[in-house]
Design a protein around this motif. Structure first.
Motif, PDB file in Angstrom:
ATOM      1  N   CYS A 124       0.830  -1.215   0.000  1.00  0.00           N
ATOM      2  CA  CYS A 124       0.000   0.000   0.000  1.00  0.00           C
ATOM      3  C   CYS A 124       0.859   1.258   0.000  1.00  0.00           C
ATOM      4  CB  CYS A 124      -0.938  -0.024   1.204  1.00  0.00           C
ATOM      5  SG  CYS A 124      -2.197  -1.309   1.145  1.00  0.00           S
ATOM      6  N   ILE A 125       1.910   1.268   0.838  1.00  0.00           N
ATOM      7  CA  ILE A 125       2.788   2.448   0.915  1.00  0.00           C
ATOM      8  C   ILE A 125       3.478   2.686  -0.422  1.00  0.00           C
ATOM      9  CG2 ILE A 125       4.876   3.359   1.998  1.00  0.00           C
ATOM     10  CD1 ILE A 125       4.018   1.889   4.560  1.00  0.00           C
ATOM     11  N   LEU A 126       3.983   1.589  -1.035  1.00  0.00           N
ATOM     12  CA  LEU A 126       4.651   1.723  -2.324  1.00  0.00           C
ATOM     13  C   LEU A 126       3.692   2.236  -3.394  1.00  0.00           C
ATOM     14  CD1 LEU A 126       7.183   1.253  -4.035  1.00  0.00           C
ATOM     15  CD2 LEU A 126       6.433  -1.112  -4.385  1.00  0.00           C
ATOM     16  N   SER A 127       2.485   1.731  -3.396  1.00  0.00           N
ATOM     17  CA  SER A 127       1.504   2.170  -4.387  1.00  0.00           C
ATOM     18  C   SER A 127       1.180   3.651  -4.223  1.00  0.00           C
ATOM     19  CB  SER A 127       0.221   1.342  -4.262  1.00  0.00           C
ATOM     20  OG  SER A 127       0.487  -0.028  -4.469  1.00  0.00           O
ATOM     21  N   THR A 185       6.336  -1.462  -9.374  1.00  0.00           N
ATOM     22  CA  THR A 185       5.261  -1.763  -8.415  1.00  0.00           C
ATOM     23  C   THR A 185       4.854  -3.233  -8.471  1.00  0.00           C
ATOM     24  OG1 THR A 185       4.426   0.501  -8.603  1.00  0.00           O
ATOM     25  CG2 THR A 185       2.936  -1.156  -7.689  1.00  0.00           C
ATOM     26  N   ALA A 186       4.668  -3.748  -9.707  1.00  0.00           N
ATOM     27  CA  ALA A 186       4.262  -5.150  -9.845  1.00  0.00           C
ATOM     28  C   ALA A 186       5.311  -6.084  -9.272  1.00  0.00           C
ATOM     29  CB  ALA A 186       4.004  -5.477 -11.321  1.00  0.00           C
ATOM     30  N   THR A 187       6.582  -5.781  -9.599  1.00  0.00           N
ATOM     31  CA  THR A 187       7.658  -6.631  -9.071  1.00  0.00           C
ATOM     32  C   THR A 187       7.709  -6.569  -7.548  1.00  0.00           C
ATOM     33  OG1 THR A 187       8.933  -6.211 -11.090  1.00  0.00           O
ATOM     34  CG2 THR A 187      10.120  -7.097  -9.194  1.00  0.00           C
ATOM     35  N   ALA A 188       7.573  -5.346  -7.031  1.00  0.00           N
ATOM     36  CA  ALA A 188       7.625  -5.197  -5.573  1.00  0.00           C
ATOM     37  C   ALA A 188       6.439  -5.887  -4.900  1.00  0.00           C
ATOM     38  CB  ALA A 188       7.660  -3.710  -5.204  1.00  0.00           C
ATOM     39  N   VAL A 189       5.241  -5.748  -5.509  1.00  0.00           N
ATOM     40  CA  VAL A 189       4.048  -6.382  -4.919  1.00  0.00           C
ATOM     41  C   VAL A 189       4.206  -7.888  -4.878  1.00  0.00           C
ATOM     42  CG1 VAL A 189       1.611  -6.875  -5.337  1.00  0.00           C
ATOM     43  CG2 VAL A 189       2.437  -4.537  -5.463  1.00  0.00           C
ATOM     44  N   VAL A 190       4.640  -8.464  -6.016  1.00  0.00           N
ATOM     45  CA  VAL A 190       4.815  -9.922  -6.057  1.00  0.00           C
ATOM     46  C   VAL A 190       5.869 -10.369  -5.056  1.00  0.00           C
ATOM     47  CG1 VAL A 190       5.519 -11.858  -7.501  1.00  0.00           C
ATOM     48  CG2 VAL A 190       4.010 -10.105  -8.428  1.00  0.00           C
ATOM     49  N   GLY A 191       7.002  -9.630  -5.051  1.00  0.00           N
ATOM     50  CA  GLY A 191       8.068 -10.014  -4.129  1.00  0.00           C
ATOM     51  C   GLY A 191       7.661  -9.908  -2.671  1.00  0.00           C
ATOM     52  N   VAL A 192       7.006  -8.769  -2.337  1.00  0.00           N
ATOM     53  CA  VAL A 192       6.613  -8.580  -0.938  1.00  0.00           C
ATOM     54  C   VAL A 192       5.564  -9.607  -0.522  1.00  0.00           C
ATOM     55  CG1 VAL A 192       5.469  -6.982   0.649  1.00  0.00           C
ATOM     56  CG2 VAL A 192       7.233  -6.139  -0.886  1.00  0.00           C
TER      57      VAL A 192
END
Length: 619
Positions: free
Chosen positions: A22-25, A181-188
Motif C-alpha cells: 500500500c505504501i509503495l503504491s 510496483t508489480a515486481t515489488a508487490v509480487v516479491g513482498v
C-alpha cells in the motif's frame, strides 16, 4: 503466549507485506501526480498565455489600425487600449513562467518587439494625414506586428514541444513505476506468504504430533504419547490427551481379559438360542449372528460379500431390512400382530415358520446403537393355531343345524302354533330367541373368519362409489344411533371417487366399526364417518367421542376373541378380526388411534380404482 496470539503473529508478515504494498503504491501514484502537475505548472500556463497574446494581437491588428485608417479615432483608441492591456498582462505571465532552455532570450526578444510595436502604434495615432498614416502602417507597424506574432508562436511551439516531451517522459516513468510496483508487490507478497507459511507450519507442528499419537492409539498402541511443551492451549490439550491415554492403557490392562470373557459368554448365550438372531449396527451393517441364523438362514459373517444379507433368501432379506429400518429409524421395538406375519423358510426337516420381532440396542446414554432381530420359530404354534381354527370352524358348522332347529322351535312356540303360551312364557321365549340370534351371529362370524383366513372366500370386486358406501352405512345405523341419543354424521367428499372392492365385505367392515363406536359412545356423544382420497388411496375413518382405548390394549384390539377389559360384554370379539382380514384381502391396512378419555379413531385404507383395474373387473 496463547494459541490465538501465535496464530495472529503467524499472519503478521502477510499483513506487513500488504502494508508495504500500500505504501509503495501511494508513493508511485504521488510521484506520477507530481510529474503531471509539473507539466501543468511549467508549460501549460505559458501555452495559454501565448494563445491569448496571439488572440489580442489579431484583434488589435484587425480592429485598431483599420478603424484608424477609417478616421474613427475614438473607437480605435478604446479597442486598442483593451487589447494592448490584455497582451501586456499575458506577457508578464510569460516573463514569470520561464522554464525551458532558450525561452528567456526569446521572451526578452518578444518584450523588445512589443515595446517597439506599442511605440509605433502610438506614433500612428498622432499622424493626422490619412495618406501618411497608411504609409507608416505598412512600412513600420505591420512588419513589427508580424515579428511580434512570429516570436509569440516560437514561444508557443517551444512550450508545446516541452509538454509533448514531458508527457512522453511521464508515460515512460509510469511504465517503469508499473513494472517496479508489480515486481515489488509480487516479491513482498511472496515473502510475506513464505514467512506466514513458515510460522504457521511451525505453529501447527504440535498438532501433527498429536494427530500421530491419536492414530497410534486408534491402532491399539496405548503407549503413544504427545510430547508438546509450552503453556498454550495445544500444550494443555496434549497434557489432557496423555492423561486419557494413561487411563485407556490402565483400563485395557485391567479389563481386556474380562471384556473378552464377557464377549465370549454373550456369543455363547445367543448361540444357545434355537431361534435365529441377527444383530445390526447403527449404520445398518450386520454385526453378529448366532448359530441358528447361520444354519437356517445361511447368514455367514465371514463370507466374501460386503453385505452378508445378499446370501439369504429374498423374502427373509426383505423382512430383515424392513425391521432394521423400523428400529434404526427411531420407531421403537417391532412386535408382530399375529401368525400371519410369519415367513416360511425351507429346511432339511421341512418348512419352518419364523415370526419376526425386533428391539433396539441402547448405549449407556440412551441413544440407539443397533438393532436386534429375532426370528421366533412358531412352526408348532402356527400348527396349533390352524388346528384350533379348524376345530372352531368345525364346531361352529356343527352348531348351525341344531341352532336352526332351536330357533324354529322357539319361533313356533311364540307363534302359538303348538298351543297358547302365557305372558311369562312369552317373555322367556323372547329372551331365548335373542340369545339364539346372538349365538347365530357368533357362529356366522366364526365361519366367515374361517373362510377368509383359509382363502375360501372370493372377493367380488368392482368399482364402487365411496359416497355410496358411506351413505349406506349411515342409513343402516341411523335408527340405532337415534335410539341411543348419539349423533351420527358423515363428512361429505368434495368429489366422489370409486374404489375397486367387494361392496358387501367393505360394508361389513364399516358396519362393524360404526356398531362398535355406537356401543362405546355415551348418549350425547358424536360419531363421525369420513373418507379422504390421497395419493391413489382412500382412507376411511370412524371417529367417536367414547372412553377411548388404553395404549397397552391397542396392539391386541384386532386379535380374535379379544375384548378390552372393563367394556360391556357383547359378541365374541371377532368383528375387528374379520374387518382386518377383509381389508388386508383388498390390499389395504387397518389400525386404531386412541387415548383414554379422548375417544377413538378406527381407520382403514383401500386403493382407488385405476383404469386398468376397471377393465379387469369388467372382464
Amino acid at each position: 503466549m496463547t494459541l490465538r496470539a501465535k496464530l495472529l503473529l503467524a499472519q503478521a508478515p502477510l499483513g506487513v507485506a500488504l502494508a508495504l504494498v500500500c505504501i509503495l503504491s501511494v508513493a508511485m501514484i504521488s510521484s506520477l501526480g507530481s510529474h503531471s502537475q509539473t507539466i501543468l505548472k511549467d508549460n501549460y500556463r505559458s501555452v495559454l498565455a501565448m494563445q491569448r497574446m496571439q488572440e489580442a494581437l489579431e484583434r488589435l491588428e484587425d480592429s485598431g489600425p483599420l478603424f484608424l485608417l477609417a478616421a474613427l479615432r475614438d473607437e480605435e483608441i478604446q479597442q486598442a487600449a483593451k487589447y494592448r492591456q490584455q497582451f501586456e498582462n499575458e506577457l508578464k505571465v510569460q516573463e514569470g513562467n520561464i522554464t525551458e532552455p532558450g525561452e528567456r532570450e526569446v521572451t526578452q526578444q518578444l518584450r523588445a518587439l512589443w515595446t517597439s510595436y506599442q511605440g509605433k502604434f502610438d506614433r500612428l495615432k498622432k499622424i493626422r494625414d490619412p495618406e501618411e498614416s497608411k504609409r507608416f502602417y505598412f512600412a513600420e507597424l505591420e512588419p513589427t506586428f508580424h515579428e511580434v506574432k512570429t516570436t509569440a508562436e516560437t514561444i508557443l511551439a517551444m512550450n508545446q514541444d516541452a509538454m509533448v516531451r514531458k508527457s512522453d517522459d511521464v508515460r515512460r516513468l509510469a511504465d517503469r513505476m508499473n513494472t517496479i510496483t508489480a515486481t515489488a508487490v509480487v516479491g513482498v507478497l511472496l515473502l510475506g506468504l513464505f514467512l506466514s507459511i513458515t510460522f504457521t507450519r511451525r505453529l501447527l507442528r504440535p498438532l501433527a504430533e498429536l494427530s500421530q499419537a491419536t492414530r497410534r492409539i486408534g491402532e491399539g498402541d496405548f503407549t503413544a504419547r504427545a510430547e508438546i511443551r509450552g503453556a498454550d492451549e495445544l500444550a494443555q490439550l496434549a497434557s489432557d490427551f496423555n492423561a486419557m491415554a494413561n487411563h485407556l492403557s490402565e483400563y485395557r490392562n485391567s479389563s481386556l481379559g474380562e471384556l473378552l470373557q464377557t464377549q465370549q459368554a454373550a456369543q455363547a448365550a445367543i448361540d444357545s438360542l434355537p431361534d435365529p438372531v441377527v444383530v445390526f449396527g447403527v449404520a445398518g451393517d450386520v454385526r453378529n449372528v448366532n448359530r441358528a441364523a447361520e444354519t437356517l438362514l445361511g447368514l455367514v459373517l465371514e463370507s466374501d460379500t460386503t453385505d452378508p444379507l445378499k446370501e439369504v433368501d429374498i423374502s427373509v432379506r426383505m423382512v430383515l431390512e424392513r425391521l432394521r429400518s423400523h428400529v434404526l429409524g427411531g420407531k421403537g421395538p417391532y412386535t408382530p400382530r399375529g401368525f400371519e406375519e410369519a415367513i416360511r423358510v425351507p429346511s432339511s426337516e421341512g418348512d419352518r415358520y419364523l415370526l419376526p420381532r425386533a428391539i433396539p440396542v441402547y448405549e449407556a446414554q440412551g441413544g440407539i446403537v443397533g438393532a436386534t432381530v429375532i426370528l421366533q420359530d412358531v412352526t408348532r404354534l402356527r400348527r396349533f393355531d390352524e388346528l384350533k381354527n379348524d376345530m372352531v370352524a368345525t364346531v361352529a358348522h356343527e352348531f348351525r343345524t341344531p341352532l336352526t332347529s332351536l330357533r324354529m322351535a322357539i319361533h313356533l312356540c311364540l307363534e302359538q302354533v303348538v298351543g297358547p303360551v302365557t305372558e311369562k312364557q312369552a317373555e322367556l321365549l323372547h329372551a331365548a330367541r335373542e340369545d339364539c340370534e346372538r349365538l347365530q351371529a357368533m357362529v356366522d362370524d366364526l365361519l366367515d373368519l374361517s373362510r377368509i383366513e383359509t382363502g375360501r372366500v372370493e372377493m367380488r370386486k368392482h368399482p364402487t362409489s365411496i359416497t355410496a358406501l358411506v351413505k349406506a352405512t349411515l342409513e343402516g345405523h341411523r335408527t340405532l344411533s337415534e335410539e341411543r341419543g348419539v349423533q351420527l354424521r358423515a363428512v361429505p367428499l368434495p368429489v366422489d371417487e370409486e374404489v375397486l372392492v367387494d361392496p358387501e365385505r367393505i360394508a361389513l367392515v364399516l358396519s362393524n366399526l360404526v356398531s362398535n363406536a355406537l356401543r362405546h359412545t355415551p348418549a350425547g356423544g358424536q360419531i363421525t364417518l369420513r373418507a379422504q382420497p390421497t395419493n391413489g388411496w382412500v382412507r376411511f375413518e370412524v371417529t367417536d367421542t367414547g372412553a377411548g382405548i388404553a395404549k397397552e390394549h391397542q396392539s391386541h384390539i384386532f386379535e380374535k376373541f379379544f375384548r378390552v377389559p372393563g367394556t360391556p360384554t357383547s359378541g365374541a370379539g371377532l368383528g375387528l378380526s374379520i374387518a382386518k382380514e377383509i381389508v388386508e384381502g383388498h390390499g389395504g391396512a387397518i389400525d386404531v388411534e386412541s387415548e383414554e378419555g379422548g375417544g377413538s379413531t378406527f381407520w382403514f385404507t383401500l386403493p382407488l380404482t385405476r383404469e386398468n383395474d376397471t377393465k379387469e373387473a369388467m372382464q
